[in-house]
Design an enzyme around this catalytic site. Structure first.
Site, PDB file in Angstrom:
ATOM      1  N   GLN A 220     -29.441   3.741 -14.735  1.00  0.00           N
ATOM      2  CA  GLN A 220     -30.027   3.088 -15.896  1.00  0.00           C
ATOM      3  C   GLN A 220     -30.596   1.743 -15.484  1.00  0.00           C
ATOM      4  OE1 GLN A 220     -27.812   2.962 -19.568  1.00  0.00           O
ATOM      5  NE2 GLN A 220     -26.232   4.310 -18.769  1.00  0.00           N
TER       6      GLN A 220
ATOM      7  N   HIS B 190     -28.315  10.304 -12.339  1.00  0.00           N
ATOM      8  CA  HIS B 190     -29.171   9.340 -13.030  1.00  0.00           C
ATOM      9  C   HIS B 190     -28.565   7.947 -12.989  1.00  0.00           C
ATOM     10  CE1 HIS B 190     -26.118  10.083 -16.087  1.00  0.00           C
ATOM     11  NE2 HIS B 190     -26.479   8.952 -16.656  1.00  0.00           N
TER      12      HIS B 190
ATOM     13  N   ASN C 280     -23.730   4.586 -13.057  1.00  0.00           N
ATOM     14  CA  ASN C 280     -22.324   4.942 -13.268  1.00  0.00           C
ATOM     15  C   ASN C 280     -22.192   6.360 -12.801  1.00  0.00           C
ATOM     16  OD1 ASN C 280     -21.274   2.679 -14.536  1.00  0.00           O
ATOM     17  ND2 ASN C 280     -22.050   3.359 -16.526  1.00  0.00           N
TER      18      ASN C 280
ATOM     19  N   HIS D 266     -29.823  19.260 -11.227  1.00  0.00           N
ATOM     20  CA  HIS D 266     -28.636  18.923 -12.016  1.00  0.00           C
ATOM     21  C   HIS D 266     -27.366  18.887 -11.162  1.00  0.00           C
ATOM     22  CE1 HIS D 266     -26.371  18.742 -15.810  1.00  0.00           C
ATOM     23  NE2 HIS D 266     -25.518  19.573 -15.240  1.00  0.00           N
TER      24      HIS D 266
ATOM     25  N   CYS E 233     -28.289  20.416 -20.608  1.00  0.00           N
ATOM     26  CA  CYS E 233     -28.320  19.016 -20.146  1.00  0.00           C
ATOM     27  C   CYS E 233     -29.509  18.263 -20.745  1.00  0.00           C
ATOM     28  CB  CYS E 233     -28.404  18.991 -18.618  1.00  0.00           C
ATOM     29  SG  CYS E 233     -28.732  17.351 -17.963  1.00  0.00           S
TER      30      CYS E 233
ATOM     31  N   ALA F 295       0.808  -1.232   0.000  1.00  0.00           N
ATOM     32  CA  ALA F 295       0.000   0.000   0.000  1.00  0.00           C
ATOM     33  C   ALA F 295       0.836   1.275   0.000  1.00  0.00           C
ATOM     34  CB  ALA F 295      -0.953  -0.007   1.185  1.00  0.00           C
TER      35      ALA F 295
ATOM     36  N   HIS G 103     -25.654  14.942 -14.518  1.00  0.00           N
ATOM     37  CA  HIS G 103     -27.010  14.950 -13.946  1.00  0.00           C
ATOM     38  C   HIS G 103     -27.245  13.611 -13.223  1.00  0.00           C
ATOM     39  CE1 HIS G 103     -31.123  16.712 -14.008  1.00  0.00           C
ATOM     40  NE2 HIS G 103     -31.346  15.503 -13.528  1.00  0.00           N
TER      41      HIS G 103
ATOM     42  N   ARG H  46       3.602   1.874  -1.787  1.00  0.00           N
ATOM     43  CA  ARG H  46       4.513   2.054  -2.920  1.00  0.00           C
ATOM     44  C   ARG H  46       4.347   3.445  -3.545  1.00  0.00           C
ATOM     45  NH1 ARG H  46       2.023   0.166  -8.288  1.00  0.00           N
ATOM     46  NH2 ARG H  46      -0.122   0.072  -7.607  1.00  0.00           N
TER      47      ARG H  46
ATOM     48  N   CYS I 101     -32.089  17.267 -17.757  1.00  0.00           N
ATOM     49  CA  CYS I 101     -32.798  18.242 -16.927  1.00  0.00           C
ATOM     50  C   CYS I 101     -34.267  18.363 -17.356  1.00  0.00           C
ATOM     51  CB  CYS I 101     -32.120  19.610 -17.022  1.00  0.00           C
ATOM     52  SG  CYS I 101     -30.771  19.832 -15.839  1.00  0.00           S
TER      53      CYS I 101
ATOM     54  N   LYS J  88      -7.383   3.019  -8.916  1.00  0.00           N
ATOM     55  CA  LYS J  88      -6.872   1.664  -9.075  1.00  0.00           C
ATOM     56  C   LYS J  88      -7.083   1.240 -10.530  1.00  0.00           C
ATOM     57  CE  LYS J  88      -6.043  -2.759  -8.269  1.00  0.00           C
ATOM     58  NZ  LYS J  88      -4.667  -3.248  -8.035  1.00  0.00           N
ATOM     59  N   PHE J  89      -6.029   0.752 -11.157  1.00  0.00           N
ATOM     60  CA  PHE J  89      -6.170   0.226 -12.509  1.00  0.00           C
ATOM     61  C   PHE J  89      -6.271  -1.290 -12.437  1.00  0.00           C
ATOM     62  CE2 PHE J  89      -4.326   4.368 -13.364  1.00  0.00           C
ATOM     63  CZ  PHE J  89      -5.065   4.766 -14.468  1.00  0.00           C
TER      64      PHE J  89
HETATM   65  P1  H2U Z   1     -24.394   7.195 -18.592  1.00  0.00           P
HETATM   66  O1  H2U Z   1     -25.131   6.703 -17.371  1.00  0.00           O
HETATM   67  O2  H2U Z   1     -23.335   6.245 -19.040  1.00  0.00           O
HETATM   68  O3  H2U Z   1     -23.934   8.591 -18.477  1.00  0.00           O
HETATM   69  O4  H2U Z   1     -25.468   7.187 -19.760  1.00  0.00           O
HETATM   70  C1  H2U Z   1     -26.545   8.068 -19.891  1.00  0.00           C
HETATM   71  C2  H2U Z   1     -27.519   7.397 -20.804  1.00  0.00           C
HETATM   72  O5  H2U Z   1     -28.438   8.357 -21.296  1.00  0.00           O
HETATM   73  C3  H2U Z   1     -26.832   6.784 -22.019  1.00  0.00           C
HETATM   74  O6  H2U Z   1     -27.127   5.393 -22.007  1.00  0.00           O
HETATM   75  C4  H2U Z   1     -28.764   8.067 -22.616  1.00  0.00           C
HETATM   76  C5  H2U Z   1     -27.479   7.483 -23.200  1.00  0.00           C
HETATM   77  O7  H2U Z   1     -27.764   6.577 -24.225  1.00  0.00           O
HETATM   78  N1  H2U Z   1     -29.222   9.276 -23.269  1.00  0.00           N
HETATM   79  C6  H2U Z   1     -30.476   9.291 -23.876  1.00  0.00           C
HETATM   80  O8  H2U Z   1     -31.156   8.279 -23.879  1.00  0.00           O
HETATM   81  N2  H2U Z   1     -30.906  10.430 -24.469  1.00  0.00           N
HETATM   82  C7  H2U Z   1     -30.190  11.581 -24.546  1.00  0.00           C
HETATM   83  O9  H2U Z   1     -30.652  12.556 -25.095  1.00  0.00           O
HETATM   84  C8  H2U Z   1     -28.836  11.640 -23.947  1.00  0.00           C
HETATM   85  C9  H2U Z   1     -28.340  10.420 -23.262  1.00  0.00           C
HETATM   86 ZN    ZN Z   2     -29.314  18.185 -15.881  1.00  0.00          ZN
END
Ligand code: H2U
Ligand code: ZN
Length: 335
Positions: free
Chosen positions: A168, A166, A153, A113, A48, A25, A164, A27, A51, A306-307
């Site tokens: 998925q 969010h 993510n 946002h 955005c 740790a 923003h 290094r 938004c 970390k890689f």
């Molecule tokens: P991330 O979580 O990787 O940032 O992805 C955001 C998702 O939002 C991504 O899968 C979608 C992208 O396809 N997106 C839309 O569906 N419409 C948009 O106008 C922008 C982003």
């Molecule tokens: Zn936004």
């Protein structure tokens, strides 16, 4: 065994080994330094795509939403319409392919946002959990869906395209690989996570936070430096089985964990997180105990991650900091 010396730990969920090298740790580091994401953002960004009231890339305008907002991903990785029946052709026999179909949706956690889950009060995170439950109820009932993967993510280092807040969901006709591995692990040892949790709650060295319903901890087999899990105290197979107080308990645990993360290096802490739960494939899956994984990449500062390369890609995952050391640092950040 001397846990201060190099050793291997077994992940009973995925049935994989992890190399732990605690002596390493300290290094020196002269490699890549990530630049922290630009900090100050407006509450509403007219540019955005996520938004409220803004128009997305494909021309659809978001409603003036006030809580959580879910929409079909405009660039989905999966399509619903299957072309003919599922083919699995193949000559020679090891070249397999299967039709994959499914649904991809984006889940905006808040109209703000400038906030992240870590900034949201538990009552607003509860709204995210309600959306998750609603989505899994709808998609899980469909005959063409066997699994619903909920995830977030967070942060530029994780490849997140938009700050923003969010997440998925990708729901698929097949059960994906990581989930399949965890099904095998839980079938190999019935009641695995229930027993594991009982051990952790008496040992305490890796527990970060608990309420009546959920526990946040660093798993014994963690790979990422500050990897954690959130588990329900009593086995629940799927998120849709949580009752109202269970959903509140999960929101509370997520609020405590995500805000603790932001205190570790005093930055908005990047990670990939998601829910693992039993497949929605028509089987009971009594072996399953749902949980959340958080996989953050930062190692020793906001700038050094970390890689997972070299030995990790070719041999097995490796970490320097032990799970117990990481837990100690994280626990100090829980309020
Ligand atoms: P991330 O979580 O990787 O940032 O992805 C955001 C998702 O939002 C991504 O899968 C979608 C992208 O396809 N997106 C839309 O569906 N419409 C948009 O106008 C922008 C982003
Ligand atoms: Zn936004």
């Amino acid at each position: 065994m001397d846990l201060a010396k190099p050793h291997r730990r077994f992940n009973p969920l995925t049935q994989e080994w992890i190399l732990v090298s605690p002596q390493r740790a300290t290094r020196p580091w002269q490699g890549a330094v990530e630049k922290p994401a630009s900090a100050i953002r407006p509450a509403h960004d007219p540019k955005c795509y996520l938004c409220a009231g803004n128009t997305r890339v494909n021309g659809v305008t978001n409603p003036s939403y006030t809580g959580v907002y879910v929409f079909e991903n405009d660039f989905p990785a999966l399509l619903t319409d299957a072309v003919g029946k599922q083919d699995e052709v193949i000559e020679p026999v090891f070249l397999r392919a299967q039709q994959e179909t499914g649904v991809c949706r984006v889940i905006c956690f808040s109209p703000r946002h400038d906030l992240t889950l870590a900034d949201l009060p538990a009552e607003e995170i509860r709204g995210v959990i309600d959306a998750w439950v609603e989505q899994c109820t709808e998609l899980g009932a469909r005959p063409d869906i066997s699994y619903v993967q909920l995830f977030e993510n967070k942060g530029e280092v994780m490849g997140c395209s938009n700050p923003h807040p969010h997440g998925q969901l990708w729901a698929t006709a097949h059960v994906p690989t990581e989930v399949e591995k965890e099904t095998c692990g839980q079938l190999a040892h019935r009641g695995l996570l229930q027993e594991y949790l009982a051990h952790e709650l008496s040992d305490r060295s890796r527990v970060l936070y608990e309420n009546d319903h959920f526990v946040a901890l660093v798993p014994f087999w963690a790979v990422w430096p500050f990897e954690t899990m959130i588990l329900p105290k009593h086995a629940v197979r799927r998120i849709v089985e949580l009752d109202a107080s269970g959903c509140d308990g999960l929101a509370d645990a997520m609020a405590h964990l995500t805000s603790a993360y932001d205190r570790v290096f005093d930055v908005s802490f990047p990670y990939t997180m998601g829910v693992h739960q039993a497949p929605y494939d028509g089987e009971a899956h009594d072996e399953w105990h749902m949980h959340l994984h958080f996989y953050p990449p930062l190692l020793r500062s906001a700038a050094v991650k970390k890689f997972m390369v070299g030995y990790e890609m070719l041999a097995q995952p490796q970490r320097d900091l032990t799970a117990e050391q990481a837990a100690e640092r994280l626990r100090a950040c829980v309020r």
